[in-house]
Write an enzyme that holds these catalytic residues in place. Structure first.
Site, short mmCIF file in Angstrom:
data_model
loop_
_atom_site.label_atom_id
_atom_site.label_comp_id
_atom_site.label_asym_id
_atom_site.label_seq_id
_atom_site.Cartn_x
_atom_site.Cartn_y
_atom_site.Cartn_z
N ASP A 59 -27.22 -15.72 -31.79
CA ASP A 59 -26.25 -14.83 -31.16
C ASP A 59 -24.96 -14.79 -32.01
OD1 ASP A 59 -25.20 -13.16 -29.11
OD2 ASP A 59 -24.05 -14.87 -28.38
N GLU A 100 -18.34 -31.05 -54.54
CA GLU A 100 -19.60 -31.68 -54.16
C GLU A 100 -20.77 -30.79 -54.58
OE1 GLU A 100 -18.59 -31.79 -49.73
OE2 GLU A 100 -20.70 -31.29 -49.70
N CYS A 105 -15.31 -33.01 -48.98
CA CYS A 105 -14.39 -31.86 -49.08
C CYS A 105 -12.99 -32.22 -49.57
CB CYS A 105 -14.30 -31.14 -47.74
SG CYS A 105 -15.85 -30.40 -47.23
N ARG A 107 -21.32 -33.06 -33.34
CA ARG A 107 -19.99 -33.22 -32.75
C ARG A 107 -19.26 -34.46 -33.28
NH1 ARG A 107 -18.58 -30.07 -28.52
NH2 ARG A 107 -20.16 -28.62 -27.82
N THR A 109 -18.63 -35.00 -36.16
CA THR A 109 -17.74 -34.57 -37.26
C THR A 109 -16.34 -34.22 -36.74
OG1 THR A 109 -18.42 -32.26 -37.04
CG2 THR A 109 -19.66 -33.60 -38.61
N HIS A 153 -7.31 -28.91 -43.83
CA HIS A 153 -8.68 -28.60 -44.23
C HIS A 153 -9.30 -27.65 -43.22
CE1 HIS A 153 -12.65 -28.78 -45.77
NE2 HIS A 153 -13.14 -29.39 -44.71
N LYS A 197 -11.55 -22.77 -36.13
CA LYS A 197 -11.01 -23.44 -34.94
C LYS A 197 -10.30 -24.76 -35.27
CE LYS A 197 -13.29 -22.91 -30.96
NZ LYS A 197 -14.41 -23.05 -30.01
N ARG A 237 -6.50 -26.08 -34.16
CA ARG A 237 -6.44 -27.09 -33.10
C ARG A 237 -5.68 -28.33 -33.56
NH1 ARG A 237 -11.69 -29.93 -30.68
NH2 ARG A 237 -10.61 -31.66 -29.69
N ASN A 239 -15.97 -21.84 -45.48
CA ASN A 239 -15.55 -23.18 -45.85
C ASN A 239 -15.86 -23.44 -47.31
OD1 ASN A 239 -15.02 -25.89 -46.09
ND2 ASN A 239 -16.60 -26.58 -44.65
N SER A 269 -15.34 -35.66 -45.64
CA SER A 269 -16.23 -36.49 -44.81
C SER A 269 -16.54 -37.79 -45.52
CB SER A 269 -17.51 -35.73 -44.52
OG SER A 269 -17.24 -34.64 -43.68
#
Lengths: 137, 348
Positions: free
Chosen positions: B28, B80, B112, B199, B201, B234, B239, B243, B266, B296
């Site tokens: 979707d 990377e 990253c 999640r 991450t 980053h 979102k 945030r 990204n 990460s």
């Protein structure tokens, strides 16, 4: 391809380094070691080609050699740089059907050959249209 | 004064829309667009890789710095997606810009934040006086497995910065690094695509490290979020940076200039560095910029930059970042994208 072949040509492929004959005021690219009409290269001086120009002429390759078969169709063009020097290279990021002689291009650093999954990567120059706008392929 | 002497950005021309990827996998599209807050991403053509993007970005950085490649004493490429498993990207970049042969060179990896690692090192070299000009690059042609959430965002782009102590366009006032062993995203040897902890991450990884590094540098500098004209964090999706900015007290107006991800995707090691280039493109002398990367594994590097008077002399010397995003676009369908990214299994 043996890696020394592309390594030897790094200055011209990576940095568009040419030579200019001080005697005849003529640019040679790829660079020559001996100037025509002379017995040595003493009149040849390093010369930096510009990285902008226009398409002088071009053709679309529909049936390429095996190492380029995944890229077909692709364009090979003769580019007239802003100093008048003409170079031959691929024209990337373009739709062959809309390309025009006289169109402005910029020379960019790109992968030229990959020599299969295990071989050395060959880098060099390609022209890209200096156009604005949005297209869909 | 130590900081950025010249900067440059390079973004490939090809794009794919979220709808085109979602259509292929029966997903979707509006849900992905809302969840990731992005509409399209950049796609590298087969002749484009981290090295080619980095060379173009570095050439723009040299032009803005007003120096030649021979004056560069160190080249560090953070990515990377280095084209070779064994053979440095940096030597190719250095050779292409003429920064050979008296030059220190290395490739960096830290998911990253490999780009900001390179920036940190170059600032240290400039501050110590050990190298007059050094080149730091963050760039990637990011990998995302077919059908995975990452495929909607993994994009390509590169940012380059020349660091030095003369003719600075943005002075570095403070830096802070913050890290821990947090396995939120990884790619094992010989694996083509990365794995991630879903999640996991988020809170213990991205948010913990960016808030940690940013709070620490605010404390170190004695500054408040209101003291900054711009902030870039980053940006793995649309979102997260908004945030985390809100959590730290930054406003949308401070973040939006460097918030490229909604139409870029990204760019991994290039993400916050490219955001910084978009800010420098329009910044005024005296503007303060907060930058914080995230890699990460995991860690963040934060920087406080102060823009100098020289910025006005260099902004228009090369293509800016936003116009590269908004113009020259070539949209591809999923089949072309899959061919470009070598996602189609062929007979040997």
């Amino acid at each position: 391809m043996f890696p020394s072949r592309t390594w030897r040509e790094n200055p011209q492929r990576y940095r568009l380094e040419a030579v200019k004959c001080a005697k005849h005021n003529k640019v040679f690219f790829p660079p020559r070691r001996v100037s025509p009409g002379s017995l040595d290269g003493s009149s040849l001086k390093p010369y930096q080609l510009p990285n902008e120009g226009t398409i002088y002429t071009f053709t679309t390759i529909e049936v390429p050699p095996s190492q380029f078969k995944d890229s077909a169709p692709y364009v090979v063009g003769m580019i007239e740089l802003t100093d008048g020097t003409k170079i031959t290279c691929q024209v990337a990021d373009c739709d062959p059907s809309t390309l025009k002689i006289g169109q402005k291009v910029k020379i960019e650093f790109r992968r030229v050959q990959t020599h299969g999954e295990h071989g050395v990567l060959s880098y060099g120059y390609k022209a890209v249209p200096a156009i604005q706008g949005v297209t869909t392929v | 004064m130590v900081g950025i002497v010249g900067y440059g950005a390079k973004i490939p021309r090809h794009r794919i829309k979220v709808e085109e990827i979602a259509k292929t996998w029966g997903a979707d599209a509006p849900s992905y667009k809302k969840g990731l807050q992005l509409t399209e991403k950049s796609v590298p053509a087969p002749d484009v890789d981290t090295v080619t993007l980095s060379v173009e970005a570095a050439r723009y950085a040299l032009k803005r710095a007003g120096i030649s490649g021979t004056e560069i004493g160190a080249v560090y490429v953070g990515s990377e997606s280095h084209p070779y498993a064994v053979k440095p990207s940096g030597t190719i970049v250095a050779e292409a810009i003429g920064a050979v042969k008296d030059c220190h060179c290395a490739d960096y990896e830290f998911a990253c934040k490999a780009g900001s690692e390179a920036m940190f090192t170059c600032l240290g070299l400039a501050k110590s006086g050990y190298v007059k000009y050094s080149l730091a690059i963050g760039g990637d042609t990011s990998q995302g497995a077919p059908g995975d959430a990452l495929e909607y965002s993994a994009a390509a782009g590169s940012a380059a910065f020349i660091m030095g102590a003369e003719n600075v366009v943005a002075e570095v006032l403070y830096t802070h690094s913050y890290m821990s062993d947090t396995p939120d995203f990884w790619r094992r040897e010989h694996e083509h695509y990365p794995q991630h902890g879903g999640r996991f991450t988020g809170e213990p990884a991205y948010f913990e490290h960016i808030t940690g590094a940013t709070k620490a540098i605010l404390q170190k500098s004695g500054m408040k979020p209101q003291d900054f004209q711009f902030a870039v964090f980053h940006q793995p999706n649309g979102k997260f940076p908004m945030r985390v900015g809100k959590m730290l007290g930054f406003t949308k107006e401070q973040i939006v200039t460097g918030w490229l991800v909604p139409v870029l995707g990204n760019t991994y090691s290039g993400a916050s560095p490219l955001g910084l280039t978009a800010i420098l493109d329009i910044a005024k002398p005296g503007d303060m910029i907060m930058m914080c990367s995230y890699g990460s594994g995991a860690g963040s590097d934060s920087f406080v930059w102060k823009v100098t008077d020289r910025i006005k002399e260099v902004q228009n010397l090369c293509p800016k970042t936003r116009p590269q995003l908004d113009e020259h676009k070539i949209y591809v369908d999923y089949g072309t994208y899959a061919k470009f990214r070598k996602k189609i299994l062929k007979n040997k």
